[in-house]
Motif scaffolding. Structure first.
Motif, short mmCIF file in Angstrom:
data_model
loop_
_atom_site.label_atom_id
_atom_site.label_comp_id
_atom_site.label_asym_id
_atom_site.label_seq_id
_atom_site.Cartn_x
_atom_site.Cartn_y
_atom_site.Cartn_z
N CYS A 148 5.22 -72.99 3.68
CA CYS A 148 5.17 -72.37 5.00
C CYS A 148 6.04 -73.16 5.98
O CYS A 148 6.85 -72.60 6.73
N CYS A 149 5.90 -74.48 5.96
CA CYS A 149 6.65 -75.34 6.86
C CYS A 149 8.14 -75.24 6.57
O CYS A 149 8.97 -75.09 7.48
N TYR A 150 8.49 -75.26 5.30
CA TYR A 150 9.89 -75.20 4.91
C TYR A 150 10.51 -73.86 5.29
O TYR A 150 11.60 -73.79 5.86
N PHE A 151 9.77 -72.80 5.01
CA PHE A 151 10.27 -71.46 5.31
C PHE A 151 10.56 -71.31 6.81
O PHE A 151 11.63 -70.84 7.20
N LEU A 152 9.61 -71.73 7.62
CA LEU A 152 9.80 -71.56 9.07
C LEU A 152 10.87 -72.51 9.62
O LEU A 152 11.58 -72.18 10.56
N THR A 153 10.97 -73.69 9.00
CA THR A 153 12.03 -74.62 9.41
C THR A 153 13.40 -73.99 9.18
O THR A 153 14.29 -74.05 10.03
N GLN A 154 13.57 -73.34 8.03
CA GLN A 154 14.85 -72.67 7.75
C GLN A 154 15.06 -71.48 8.67
O GLN A 154 16.15 -71.29 9.21
N LYS A 155 13.99 -70.72 8.87
CA LYS A 155 14.11 -69.50 9.68
C LYS A 155 14.49 -69.83 11.12
O LYS A 155 15.26 -69.09 11.74
N TYR A 156 13.95 -70.92 11.64
CA TYR A 156 14.17 -71.22 13.06
C TYR A 156 15.13 -72.39 13.27
O TYR A 156 14.94 -73.20 14.18
N GLN A 157 16.17 -72.48 12.45
CA GLN A 157 17.18 -73.54 12.63
C GLN A 157 17.77 -73.54 14.04
O GLN A 157 17.98 -74.59 14.63
N ASP A 158 18.04 -72.37 14.57
CA ASP A 158 18.67 -72.32 15.90
C ASP A 158 17.73 -72.92 16.95
O ASP A 158 18.14 -73.71 17.79
N GLU A 159 16.45 -72.55 16.87
CA GLU A 159 15.48 -73.06 17.84
C GLU A 159 15.26 -74.57 17.68
O GLU A 159 14.91 -75.25 18.64
#
Ligand code: HEM
Ligand code: HEM
Ligand code: SF4
Ligand code: SF4
Lengths: 81, 426
Positions: free
Chosen positions: B180-191
């Motif tokens: 979950c942490c990895y997925f969201l880290t990748q998804k929100y690179q811009d943020e």
């Protein structure tokens, strides 16, 4: 009607040039186009940094935007974290 | 760089415990700028004021975060700390490293910085303490190209997300915190790499209510594993605990003799909702009253396990005491399925609804928890499109007024104020 991205960027630069304080929060730019979503304004301001027209100024916990020419030196004066 | 007289700091070395002063003196033998940290700190002890200046426009190209600018306000006297920027390096999920990788990071930091670190900072990142502006780009290049590691978040960015070790080692984890942490880290690179918000924003992921990353105390969105069905009970193992054949708490408190294990006192009596009892030699749990606090499971891990219908509780709005006092996150969603199968869809929708609202309504330098406090929980849950539930209620109401929205009243209450005022002057 929301401004085009190019017009929004111009409005942001104008605000950064004319505002009394050199460093501005992202929210200060929202009024450049009241119809634009916050994320659109954020992306436009970040684009201007990428283009070298604006600079980030960060205290560590908050980030502000400024024209490079309006910041005297590299360092910030504000004692915030 | 000269050594400085530091009698006040030297005194700190006299205790029986390890001293950061000793460590820094040791480090100064190879990195002489560290003498200037000690010198400046000693001066602060006598002046009773900090000599660090906060903030600046330091960063690496394309990123609006990850570097925290720090400068000395006495650069002539302490040239070694004229620039002393902090670099945040995103930690791997669960902070697993090979020793080779740690050595590589340290070699890099000896090359470009003071060699001083903080493993890990309160955000979870590796904190590399102290370098000069001109070292930032080469450091960043080597870090990303040779070590395959990225900078973390700082400023008004999404901060580096952090998770407990989860299912990689812990049988209690109710969802895959690392995924979950990895997925969201990748998804929100811009943020993560560029400022996006009125202030900092953090999310953290714990697999159960033990909350090993302290998500509830320090993240704007805390995702904490839980289950909807019943605690699994192995009655035979309960008997073994009672007989003293299995060590309580997995032996964690075995350094001292606590006397014979007392199920009534140590488990049933400490259940916060009083929903456990013994009946006919069997341990009973009224699961609909259980808050999933993990206490009984922690004490008797071989007898009790979380249920199998698992997911997470979502709490919003924790923060440190900087502005208005510290606060824990508030429960918003008691149970949400958290799964990679649908790319964490429910959680992603939740996060983005919070962001859209907070970016609009949040004031400058206001954490989302403060915005919630300002508008009130009823307004917040309405924004989130969530029906109020008893678990949202913290205390009995102290405000006797009931406000109705137009749409909640049959027929509404549209009024023509001008018409009204004709008959009723203000
Ligand atoms: C009187 C001096 C200082 C004060 C009062 C101060 C205060 C604080 C506070 C309140 C925080 C937030 C903690 C949190 O939210 O968890 C913080 C974070 C931080 N400060 Fe300082 N600070 C000082 C000096 C420094 C110096 C000298 C440096 C670096 C050279 C520094 C680097 C940082 C960093 C990197 C963080 C973020 C840590 C993390 O996220 O793990 N600070 N500071
Ligand atoms: C829709 C009509 C009305 C509304 C919404 C209304 C609302 C209120 C409210 C909110 C209070 C304050 C209550 C408190 O703080 O304890 C109040 C007090 C009061 N109202 Fe009304 N009111 C209405 C009609 C009337 C009428 C028709 C009268 C008299 C003929 C009246 C006489 C009073 C009096 C005397 C008080 C003070 C009571 C006290 O101090 O104990 N109200 N009203
Ligand atoms: S929070 Fe729970 S699941 Fe995660 S490591 Fe700690 S005990 Fe295990
Ligand atoms: S998890 Fe907590 S609330 Fe639930 S039965 Fe065990 S001790 Fe009681």
């Amino acid at each position: 009607m929301a401004l085009s991205i190019e017009d929004l960027k111009l409005a942001i630069l104008e605000k950064a040039t004319k505002s009394p304080k050199p460093q501005l929060y992202i929210k200060d730019f929202y009024e450049c186009d009241a119809d634009a979503k916050p994320r659109v304004v954020k992306n436009a301001a970040n684009d201007l940094v990428k283009e070298g027209k604006l600079m980030f100024w960060s205290s560590g916990s908050t980030t502000m935007y400024a024209l490079k020419s309006r910041i005297k030196n590299e360092e910030g004066a504000e004692g915030v974290n | 760089m000269a050594k400085h007289e530091t009698p006040l700091l030297d005194q700190l070395e006299s205790g029986p415990w390890p001293s950061f002063v000793t460590d820094m003196k040791h480090q100064a033998e190879t990195k002489p700028e560290v003498w200037d940290i000690l010198g400046q700190l000693e001066l602060s002890y006598t002046d009773k004021i900090t000599h660090w200046k906060h903030g600046g426009i330091v960063g690496v190209f394309g990123y609006g975060g990850g570097i925290v600018g720090r400068y000395s306000d006495l650069p002539k006297r302490f040239p070694g700390v004229e620039h002393f920027h902090t670099v945040r390096v995103a930690q791997p999920s669960s902070k697993y490293y090979s020793t080779k990788h740690l050595r590589d990071i340290m070699n890099l930091w000896e090359k470009y910085g003071s060699g001083m670190t903080n493993f890990h900072g309160s955000t979870g990142d590796i904190i590399l303490l102290g370098t000069r502006t001109e070292n930032l780009e080469p450091l960043f290049w080597d870090l990303t190209h040779d070590l395959g590691q990225d900078l973390g978040g700082s400023g008004s960015n999404l901060r580096t997300p952090a998770n407990c070790i989860g299912q990689s080692r812990c049988e209690w984890s109710c969802y895959d915190t690392e995924e979950c942490c990895y997925f969201l880290t990748q998804k929100y690179q811009d943020e993560i790499h560029r400022p996006a918000f009125p202030y900092k924003f953090k999310f953290k992921f714990s697999g159960c209510a033990n909350d090993c990353v302290a998500a509830i105390a320090r993240s704007d969105i805390a995702v904490i594993g839980t289950w909807r069905d019943n605690i699994r009970i192995d009655q035979a193992a309960v008997k073994e605990y009672v007989a003293g054949n299995y060590p309580a708490n997995g032996g964690a408190h075995s350094g001292r003799d606590w006397g014979k294990f007392d199920l009534q006192k140590e488990v049933i009596g400490l259940c916060p909702t009083g929903c456990m009892w013994m009946e006919g030699g069997q341990l009973k749990i009224d699961d609909k009253e259980c808050t999933r606090c993990m206490h009984c499971i922690n004490v008797m891990p071989r007898a009790l396990r979380p249920g199998v219908d698992t997911g997470a509780t979502i709490c919003v709005g924790a923060k440190a005491p900087i502005l208005d006092g510290a606060q824990f996150a508030t429960l918003i969603v008691p149970f949400m399925k958290v799964s990679k199968d649908n790319e964490f869809e429910e959680l992603v929708n939740f996060i983005e609804t919070v962001w859209d609202w907070w970016m609009e309504v949040g004031k400058n330098r206001e954490r989302v928890g403060e915005t919630m406090q300002r508008v009130g929980l009823p307004t917040f849950i309405k924004v989130m499109g969530i029906e109020p539930i008893p678990q949202h209620v913290k205390e009995p109401r102290s405000n006797p007024y009931v406000f109705w929205q137009d749409e909640e009243v049959p027929g509404g209450f549209e009024r023509d104020v001008v018409e009204f005022r004709k008959k009723h002057a203000a």
